[in-house]
Design a protein around this motif. Structure first.
Motif, PDB file in Angstrom:
ATOM      1  N   GLU A  92     -29.640   4.906 -28.890  1.00  0.00           N
ATOM      2  CA  GLU A  92     -31.086   5.032 -29.011  1.00  0.00           C
ATOM      3  C   GLU A  92     -31.752   5.354 -27.668  1.00  0.00           C
ATOM      4  OE1 GLU A  92     -33.077   4.846 -31.726  1.00  0.00           O
ATOM      5  OE2 GLU A  92     -31.236   4.828 -32.909  1.00  0.00           O
ATOM      6  N   LEU A  93     -30.969   5.309 -26.602  1.00  0.00           N
ATOM      7  CA  LEU A  93     -31.527   5.501 -25.263  1.00  0.00           C
ATOM      8  C   LEU A  93     -32.250   6.838 -25.127  1.00  0.00           C
ATOM      9  CD1 LEU A  93     -31.826   4.517 -22.326  1.00  0.00           C
ATOM     10  CD2 LEU A  93     -29.594   5.578 -21.841  1.00  0.00           C
ATOM     11  N   PHE A  94     -31.655   7.903 -25.678  1.00  0.00           N
ATOM     12  CA  PHE A  94     -32.240   9.237 -25.528  1.00  0.00           C
ATOM     13  C   PHE A  94     -32.833   9.774 -26.831  1.00  0.00           C
ATOM     14  CE2 PHE A  94     -28.725   9.092 -22.347  1.00  0.00           C
ATOM     15  CZ  PHE A  94     -29.539   9.060 -21.215  1.00  0.00           C
ATOM     16  N   SER A  95     -33.127   8.884 -27.756  1.00  0.00           N
ATOM     17  CA  SER A  95     -33.710   9.295 -29.023  1.00  0.00           C
ATOM     18  C   SER A  95     -35.153   9.765 -28.825  1.00  0.00           C
ATOM     19  CB  SER A  95     -33.673   8.132 -30.014  1.00  0.00           C
ATOM     20  OG  SER A  95     -34.393   8.439 -31.184  1.00  0.00           O
ATOM     21  N   ASP A  96     -35.535  10.804 -29.561  1.00  0.00           N
ATOM     22  CA  ASP A  96     -36.914  11.302 -29.494  1.00  0.00           C
ATOM     23  C   ASP A  96     -37.911  10.279 -30.034  1.00  0.00           C
ATOM     24  OD1 ASP A  96     -36.401  13.775 -28.318  1.00  0.00           O
ATOM     25  OD2 ASP A  96     -35.936  14.719 -30.241  1.00  0.00           O
ATOM     26  N   ASN A  97     -37.403   9.305 -30.794  1.00  0.00           N
ATOM     27  CA  ASN A  97     -38.289   8.289 -31.369  1.00  0.00           C
ATOM     28  C   ASN A  97     -38.674   7.202 -30.371  1.00  0.00           C
ATOM     29  OD1 ASN A  97     -38.137   9.539 -33.921  1.00  0.00           O
ATOM     30  ND2 ASN A  97     -36.220   8.475 -34.382  1.00  0.00           N
ATOM     31  N   GLN A  98     -37.978   7.177 -29.233  1.00  0.00           N
ATOM     32  CA  GLN A  98     -38.255   6.158 -28.228  1.00  0.00           C
ATOM     33  C   GLN A  98     -39.442   6.565 -27.352  1.00  0.00           C
ATOM     34  OE1 GLN A  98     -36.629   3.127 -28.036  1.00  0.00           O
ATOM     35  NE2 GLN A  98     -35.699   3.824 -29.963  1.00  0.00           N
ATOM     36  N   TYR A  99     -40.081   5.576 -26.774  1.00  0.00           N
ATOM     37  CA  TYR A  99     -41.238   5.822 -25.915  1.00  0.00           C
ATOM     38  C   TYR A  99     -40.780   6.299 -24.535  1.00  0.00           C
ATOM     39  CZ  TYR A  99     -45.390   4.987 -23.082  1.00  0.00           C
ATOM     40  OH  TYR A  99     -46.447   5.136 -22.218  1.00  0.00           O
ATOM     41  N   GLY A 100     -41.530   7.227 -23.966  1.00  0.00           N
ATOM     42  CA  GLY A 100     -41.244   7.693 -22.610  1.00  0.00           C
ATOM     43  C   GLY A 100     -40.516   9.017 -22.597  1.00  0.00           C
ATOM     44  N   ILE A 102     -37.689  11.659 -22.040  1.00  0.00           N
ATOM     45  CA  ILE A 102     -36.228  11.550 -22.117  1.00  0.00           C
ATOM     46  C   ILE A 102     -35.574  11.913 -20.790  1.00  0.00           C
ATOM     47  CG2 ILE A 102     -36.133  12.010 -24.592  1.00  0.00           C
ATOM     48  CD1 ILE A 102     -35.269  14.865 -23.900  1.00  0.00           C
ATOM     49  N   THR A 103     -36.267  12.688 -19.981  1.00  0.00           N
ATOM     50  CA  THR A 103     -35.695  13.126 -18.710  1.00  0.00           C
ATOM     51  C   THR A 103     -35.647  12.012 -17.667  1.00  0.00           C
ATOM     52  OG1 THR A 103     -37.903  13.991 -18.196  1.00  0.00           O
ATOM     53  CG2 THR A 103     -36.248  15.564 -18.947  1.00  0.00           C
ATOM     54  N   PHE A 104     -36.334  10.904 -17.929  1.00  0.00           N
ATOM     55  CA  PHE A 104     -36.359   9.801 -16.965  1.00  0.00           C
ATOM     56  C   PHE A 104     -35.715   8.531 -17.517  1.00  0.00           C
ATOM     57  CE2 PHE A 104     -39.718  12.578 -15.455  1.00  0.00           C
ATOM     58  CZ  PHE A 104     -39.525  12.559 -14.076  1.00  0.00           C
ATOM     59  N   ARG A 105     -35.056   8.632 -18.653  1.00  0.00           N
ATOM     60  CA  ARG A 105     -34.448   7.450 -19.245  1.00  0.00           C
ATOM     61  C   ARG A 105     -33.038   7.212 -18.702  1.00  0.00           C
ATOM     62  NH1 ARG A 105     -35.770   8.565 -25.589  1.00  0.00           N
ATOM     63  NH2 ARG A 105     -37.988   9.043 -25.349  1.00  0.00           N
ATOM     64  N   SER A 106     -32.736   5.939 -18.483  1.00  0.00           N
ATOM     65  CA  SER A 106     -31.407   5.552 -18.029  1.00  0.00           C
ATOM     66  C   SER A 106     -31.209   4.072 -18.317  1.00  0.00           C
ATOM     67  CB  SER A 106     -31.235   5.828 -16.534  1.00  0.00           C
ATOM     68  OG  SER A 106     -32.125   5.022 -15.781  1.00  0.00           O
ATOM     69  N   SER A 107     -29.993   3.615 -18.177  1.00  0.00           N
ATOM     70  CA  SER A 107     -29.688   2.195 -18.347  1.00  0.00           C
ATOM     71  C   SER A 107     -28.573   1.839 -17.375  1.00  0.00           C
ATOM     72  CB  SER A 107     -29.249   1.901 -19.792  1.00  0.00           C
ATOM     73  OG  SER A 107     -27.999   2.524 -20.059  1.00  0.00           O
ATOM     74  N   SER A 108     -28.316   0.553 -17.236  1.00  0.00           N
ATOM     75  CA  SER A 108     -27.240   0.112 -16.344  1.00  0.00           C
ATOM     76  C   SER A 108     -25.903   0.685 -16.797  1.00  0.00           C
ATOM     77  CB  SER A 108     -27.178  -1.421 -16.314  1.00  0.00           C
ATOM     78  OG  SER A 108     -28.358  -1.969 -15.760  1.00  0.00           O
ATOM     79  N   LEU A 109     -25.687   0.699 -18.123  1.00  0.00           N
ATOM     80  CA  LEU A 109     -24.420   1.212 -18.647  1.00  0.00           C
ATOM     81  C   LEU A 109     -24.295   2.713 -18.413  1.00  0.00           C
ATOM     82  CD1 LEU A 109     -21.800   0.808 -20.187  1.00  0.00           C
ATOM     83  CD2 LEU A 109     -23.073   1.138 -22.327  1.00  0.00           C
ATOM     84  N   SER A 110     -25.357   3.477 -18.705  1.00  0.00           N
ATOM     85  CA  SER A 110     -25.290   4.931 -18.528  1.00  0.00           C
ATOM     86  C   SER A 110     -25.074   5.296 -17.066  1.00  0.00           C
ATOM     87  CB  SER A 110     -26.564   5.592 -19.055  1.00  0.00           C
ATOM     88  OG  SER A 110     -27.698   5.230 -18.284  1.00  0.00           O
ATOM     89  N   THR A 111     -25.688   4.544 -16.159  1.00  0.00           N
ATOM     90  CA  THR A 111     -25.517   4.784 -14.729  1.00  0.00           C
ATOM     91  C   THR A 111     -24.102   4.437 -14.284  1.00  0.00           C
ATOM     92  OG1 THR A 111     -27.859   4.341 -14.294  1.00  0.00           O
ATOM     93  CG2 THR A 111     -26.352   4.166 -12.434  1.00  0.00           C
ATOM     94  N   PHE A 112     -23.577   3.340 -14.802  1.00  0.00           N
ATOM     95  CA  PHE A 112     -22.209   2.913 -14.453  1.00  0.00           C
ATOM     96  C   PHE A 112     -21.190   3.970 -14.890  1.00  0.00           C
ATOM     97  CE2 PHE A 112     -18.173   0.846 -15.331  1.00  0.00           C
ATOM     98  CZ  PHE A 112     -17.976   0.082 -14.189  1.00  0.00           C
ATOM     99  N   ILE A 113     -21.341   4.478 -16.107  1.00  0.00           N
ATOM    100  CA  ILE A 113     -20.396   5.466 -16.629  1.00  0.00           C
ATOM    101  C   ILE A 113     -20.429   6.742 -15.795  1.00  0.00           C
ATOM    102  CG2 ILE A 113     -19.778   6.885 -18.630  1.00  0.00           C
ATOM    103  CD1 ILE A 113     -19.222   3.883 -18.928  1.00  0.00           C
ATOM    104  N   LEU A 114     -21.619   7.166 -15.387  1.00  0.00           N
ATOM    105  CA  LEU A 114     -21.716   8.348 -14.537  1.00  0.00           C
ATOM    106  C   LEU A 114     -21.016   8.109 -13.198  1.00  0.00           C
ATOM    107  CD1 LEU A 114     -25.403   9.566 -15.131  1.00  0.00           C
ATOM    108  CD2 LEU A 114     -23.284  10.495 -16.092  1.00  0.00           C
ATOM    109  N   GLY A 115     -21.103   6.877 -12.689  1.00  0.00           N
ATOM    110  CA  GLY A 115     -20.412   6.543 -11.450  1.00  0.00           C
ATOM    111  C   GLY A 115     -18.902   6.671 -11.596  1.00  0.00           C
ATOM    112  N   VAL A 116     -18.389   6.280 -12.747  1.00  0.00           N
ATOM    113  CA  VAL A 116     -16.959   6.423 -13.022  1.00  0.00           C
ATOM    114  C   VAL A 116     -16.554   7.894 -12.962  1.00  0.00           C
ATOM    115  CG1 VAL A 116     -15.172   6.165 -14.791  1.00  0.00           C
ATOM    116  CG2 VAL A 116     -16.810   4.317 -14.399  1.00  0.00           C
ATOM    117  N   SER A 117     -17.393   8.740 -13.544  1.00  0.00           N
ATOM    118  CA  SER A 117     -17.100  10.172 -13.556  1.00  0.00           C
ATOM    119  C   SER A 117     -17.154  10.763 -12.146  1.00  0.00           C
ATOM    120  CB  SER A 117     -18.095  10.902 -14.470  1.00  0.00           C
ATOM    121  OG  SER A 117     -17.584  12.154 -14.878  1.00  0.00           O
TER     122      SER A 117
END
Length: 268
Positions: A92-100, A102-117
């Motif tokens: 649901e992090l990047f869903s169009d139904n969410q507020y805000g 989408i280009t500025f959305r992130s989470s601890s998990l999404s950031t961690f996974i990108l770090g792994v990559s």
């Protein structure tokens, strides 16, 4: 004595939660952890293959290096593909139904996974440069530098993570490419498995590196009002990097078509 042990445990837990896994240290922790994980997988592959595959010792030194290197890239590709599909299509992090935006959305998990990559690409780039050009030519260096720049920027700023994960879905083609190299090295170039592998690579490449990038451009077009809110560097990465990768993907796709055509011709 028991109190001292508990005190050390509490201090260790505090260090883990507030520093190593804290928001400010999370990206660096994941990068360093990924680099160590790559090294561990590489060494384990060398050990397992040496013990259980007699033909492995007959390979040249660079073949043994590439064999283990491709094992690392395969594991990373499977991991990052699964996580990217989750974030792009199910989370649901990047869903169009969410507020805000989408280009500025992130989470601890999404950031961690990108770090792994990022950690993987740094480790792999190091090996490519160290053994250059045995593990890949300049196109691989360019590909990895673009990937590191784009993924690291998205990880550190939290901007454009949706598009970063869209591009990372293209890693789904890597296991097939690696399997093709394994079959070739093992002397199975004329086998049925080699032919099936070629067809699967063609389909996977068409979907994950051609059609997917067309979808990315379409998605950027639909959400361009939000993309414009990014700073100049973010806009360039969202718009330019996919274009450069698309050109490279098309060049490689032509090579895949030629290779598959030759394989089919030899079997007739």
């Amino acid at each position: 004595m028991t109190m001292e042990i508990k005190s050390y445990q509490n201090q260790a837990e505090l260090l883990l939660k507030e520093y190593l896994l804290g928001d400010s240290f999370m990206p660096y922790t994941s990068i360093v952890g990924a680099i160590f994980a790559c090294k561990m997988v590489y060494d384990l592959t060398q050990l397992i293959c040496t013990v259980h595959f007699k033909s492995f010792s007959s390979f040249s030194k660079i073949q043994r290096v590439e064999w283990s290197n491709r094992a690392v890239s395969t594991i990373h590709a499977i991991f990052i593909t699964v996580m990217s599909l989750y974030f792009v299509f199910w989370s649901e992090l990047f869903s169009d139904n969410q507020y805000g935006l989408i280009t500025f959305r992130s989470s601890s998990l999404s950031t961690f996974i990108l770090g792994v990559s990022v950690g993987y690409f740094l480790a792999d780039l190091g090996m490519i440069i160290w053994f250059y050009p045995s593990l890949g030519g300049m196109e691989y260096v360019i590909h990895h530098l673009l990937s590191i720049g784009a993924v690291a920027y998205s990880m550190l700023t939290g901007e454009g993570q949706l598009y970063t994960y869209m591009v990372l879905i293209s890693e789904t083609t890597t296991p097939g490419i690696n399997l093709r190299w394994y079959l070739d090295t093992a002397g199975m170039k004329r086998s049925r498995a080699y032919l099936i592998n070629g067809v699967v690579i063609f389909i996977a490449w068409l979907v994950a590196r051609i059609l997917l990038f067309m979808y990315i451009f379409y998605h950027v077009y639909l959400h361009y009002d939000q993309v414009k809110e990014l700073d100049t560097c973010g806009q360039l990465l969202v718009c330019i990097v996919p274009i450069v990768l698309t050109i490279m993907n098309l060049v490689w796709f032509m090579k895949i078509i030629k290779g598959l055509t030759k394989t089919l011709a030899k079997r007739q």
